[in-house]
Design an enzyme around this catalytic site. Structure first.
Site, PDB file in Angstrom:
ATOM      1  N   GLN A   1       1.238   3.984 -34.891  1.00 25.62           N
ATOM      2  CA  GLN A   1       1.612   3.180 -36.047  1.00 25.62           C
ATOM      3  C   GLN A   1       2.813   3.759 -36.804  1.00 25.62           C
ATOM      4  OE1 GLN A   1      -2.822   2.885 -37.147  1.00 25.62           O
ATOM      5  NE2 GLN A   1      -1.982   1.065 -38.087  1.00 25.62           N
TER       6      GLN A   1
ATOM      7  N   HIS B   1      -6.580   7.169 -31.213  1.00 27.72           N
ATOM      8  CA  HIS B   1      -6.575   6.162 -32.282  1.00 27.72           C
ATOM      9  C   HIS B   1      -6.039   4.854 -31.690  1.00 27.72           C
ATOM     10  CE1 HIS B   1      -6.350   5.384 -36.841  1.00 27.72           C
ATOM     11  NE2 HIS B   1      -6.103   4.232 -36.247  1.00 27.72           N
TER      12      HIS B   1
ATOM     13  N   GLU C   1     -12.708   4.980 -35.036  1.00 29.73           N
ATOM     14  CA  GLU C   1     -13.442   3.709 -35.095  1.00 29.73           C
ATOM     15  C   GLU C   1     -14.002   3.342 -33.725  1.00 29.73           C
ATOM     16  OE1 GLU C   1     -11.029   0.842 -37.268  1.00 29.73           O
ATOM     17  OE2 GLU C   1     -11.544   1.848 -39.127  1.00 29.73           O
TER      18      GLU C   1
HETATM   19  C1  BGC Z   1      -7.562   1.503 -38.412  1.00 32.07           C
HETATM   20  C2  BGC Z   1      -6.083   1.601 -38.737  1.00 32.07           C
HETATM   21  C3  BGC Z   1      -5.619   0.325 -39.426  1.00 32.07           C
HETATM   22  C4  BGC Z   1      -6.401   0.191 -40.708  1.00 32.07           C
HETATM   23  C5  BGC Z   1      -5.996  -0.981 -41.582  1.00 32.07           C
HETATM   24  C6  BGC Z   1      -8.385   0.864 -39.493  1.00 32.07           C
HETATM   25  O1  BGC Z   1      -9.268  -0.025 -38.900  1.00 32.07           O
HETATM   26  O2  BGC Z   1      -8.064   2.750 -38.048  1.00 32.07           O
HETATM   27  O3  BGC Z   1      -5.374   1.865 -37.572  1.00 32.07           O
HETATM   28  O4  BGC Z   1      -4.251   0.330 -39.653  1.00 32.07           O
HETATM   29  O5  BGC Z   1      -7.764   0.057 -40.415  1.00 32.07           O
HETATM   30  O6  BGC Z   1      -6.289  -2.202 -41.010  1.00 32.07           O
END
Ligand code: BGC
Length: 418
Positions: A18, A112, A157
């Site tokens: 990101q 990630h 996650e």
């Molecule tokens: C993720 C991030 C994402 C953020 C905002 C999380 O689910 O780990 O990568 O940018 O939420 O949506």
């Protein structure tokens, strides 16, 4: 201003794909480049964090933050199966050492969302081979960098695939991202989509493409947690001093009358059924953005007129306190909030969000819950996956034409809590 115990981590989080830019050997890069695959735009240079990490760490340190959660990109470390790149190890060693030199504790995530392209061509996140492949990459990193690492999140996650399956079912979209056999309306669009997708990964049928964010089968769900356990054990075998955990995306599960069982069921699916895999972890990484309220017929929609974020989530910083309590009820590990934040163009709403979220964390600590740190998502406005650069989650804005950083008030505000 801070009432947090000594040693409490106050920081910000990012993920390699990101922010770094030009992460060319991973699955997302390939899908973005193919065009027409649901990405608003490709990540390209992102916010050039790969080259500008020192400036970003300096900004964090100057604001008073004492921790930084970021991810190591598997596709950089192992661009081809079994071939490791020492140059990239050197890069991440420099990032970690630079953080430490500025009094910023690094927390490293090993995965990630993005995976090496070859992993997807090898069956991806539904393959029985993937837990070993992941553990081998993690063991390599522990061997090379274990002397400078302390906190490690294996998988970000890890429950995301099941959540995506659920969202798609709720929206009655075919769980294979529309790759249904009976395509009906939009058939031409879907054919085009499928042909683009099949061109991205060589030698596999679009139905067999299992990235980390593809909908998950039950076995795929287990495989991810087996990958976590194998990686954790492999890293600790090399480097017993590491503190290893996982991160899960959780809501604060609430109910109105008659919805208690639905709320319990949602918590079971998102969290409780994973507990057996977490027992040997050193900490739990909790990620939360809002709440979900359940009634007898399922999720209660957000009331008209309620403040929502750019992502459409209810603005509800109190969710963090609620979910910390829900986690602690079932899992007695130290908790690190590894993500919490909002996408908004009004930074004063972010300041308020941080204030209320951290008040909740303080209340939990006062009640004896071992919360040990808070990492705000995100350090920088960045590439929000399919949504491209349209979401502004950052404590720092970035002008991507010049890559100039513009720290927001919220960065300074968060720093006061350390
Ligand atoms: C993720 C991030 C994402 C953020 C905002 C999380 O689910 O780990 O990568 O940018 O939420 O949506």
């Amino acid at each position: 201003m801070s009432n947090f115990p000594k040693g409490f981590l106050i920081g910000a989080a990012t993920a390699a794909h990101q922010v770094e830019g030009n992460n060319k050997n991973c699955d997302f890069w390939a899908m973005e480049q193919a065009g027409g695959l649901m990405f608003k735009e490709p990540s390209l240079d992102a916010v050039d964090h790969y080259n500008r990490y020192k400036e970003d760490v300096d900004l964090m340190a100057a604001a008073g933050l004492n921790a930084y959660r970021f991810s190591i990109e598997w596709a950089r470390i192992e661009p081809q199966k079994g071939v490791f790149d020492a140059k990239e190890i050197k890069h991440y060693r420099e990032v970690i050492e630079y953080c430490r030199s500025k009094g910023v504790e690094p927390m490293v995530t090993m995965h990630h969302f993005t995976s090496p392209k070859w992993l997807i061509e090898d069956g991806g996140w539904e393959s029985e081979k993937t837990p070993d492949a992941f553990a081998s990459y993690c063991a390599y990193v522990a061997k090379e960098l274990g002397d400078v690492m302390e906190f490690v999140c294996t998988i970000n996650e890890a429950n995301m695939g099941l959540q995506i399956t659920k969202i798609m079912k709720e929206r009655t979209v075919d769980v294979q991202v529309g790759l249904s056999d009976s395509m009906g309306d939009g058939e031409a669009v879907m054919r085009d989509y499928m042909s683009k997708l099949s061109g991205v990964f060589s030698g596999i049928n679009p139905r067999e493409i299992h990235t980390f964010l593809s909908p998950r089968t039950e076995r795929g769900d287990q495989l991810i947690f087996e990958a976590h356990e194998k990686a954790r054990d492999a890293m600790k075998a090399v480097c017993p001093n590491l503190k290893v955990g996982i991160t899960l995306s959780l809501y604060n599960y609430q109910s109105i009358e008659g919805g208690e069982e639905n709320a319990r069921q949602a918590q079971e699916e998102d969290f409780l059924h994973y507990l057996p895999y977490l027992q040997k972890d050193d900490f739990f990484g909790l990620q939360n953005y809002s709440r979900k309220i359940y009634g007898k017929d399922g999720i209660v929609p957000v009331k008209e007129g309620t403040e929502v974020t750019q992502m459409g989530y209810e603005y509800y910083p109190e969710a963090l306190q609620g979910v910390i309590r829900q986690v602690h009820e079932h899992l007695k590990l130290p908790i690190y909030v590894t993500e919490n934040g909002i996408a908004t163009s009004d930074d004063s709403r972010r300041v308020e969000f941080i204030k209320r979220a951290l008040a909740g964390v303080e209340a939990c600590i006062a009640d004896g819950i071992p919360v040990k740190g808070y990492m705000h998502w995100s350090l920088l406005d960045n590439f929000e996956w399919m949504l491209g650069y349209s979401m502004t989650f950052g404590l720092i804005a970035v002008d991507r034409t010049t890559q100039t950083r513009h720290p927001k008030e919220s960065l300074k505000y968060l720093g006061k809590f350390s």
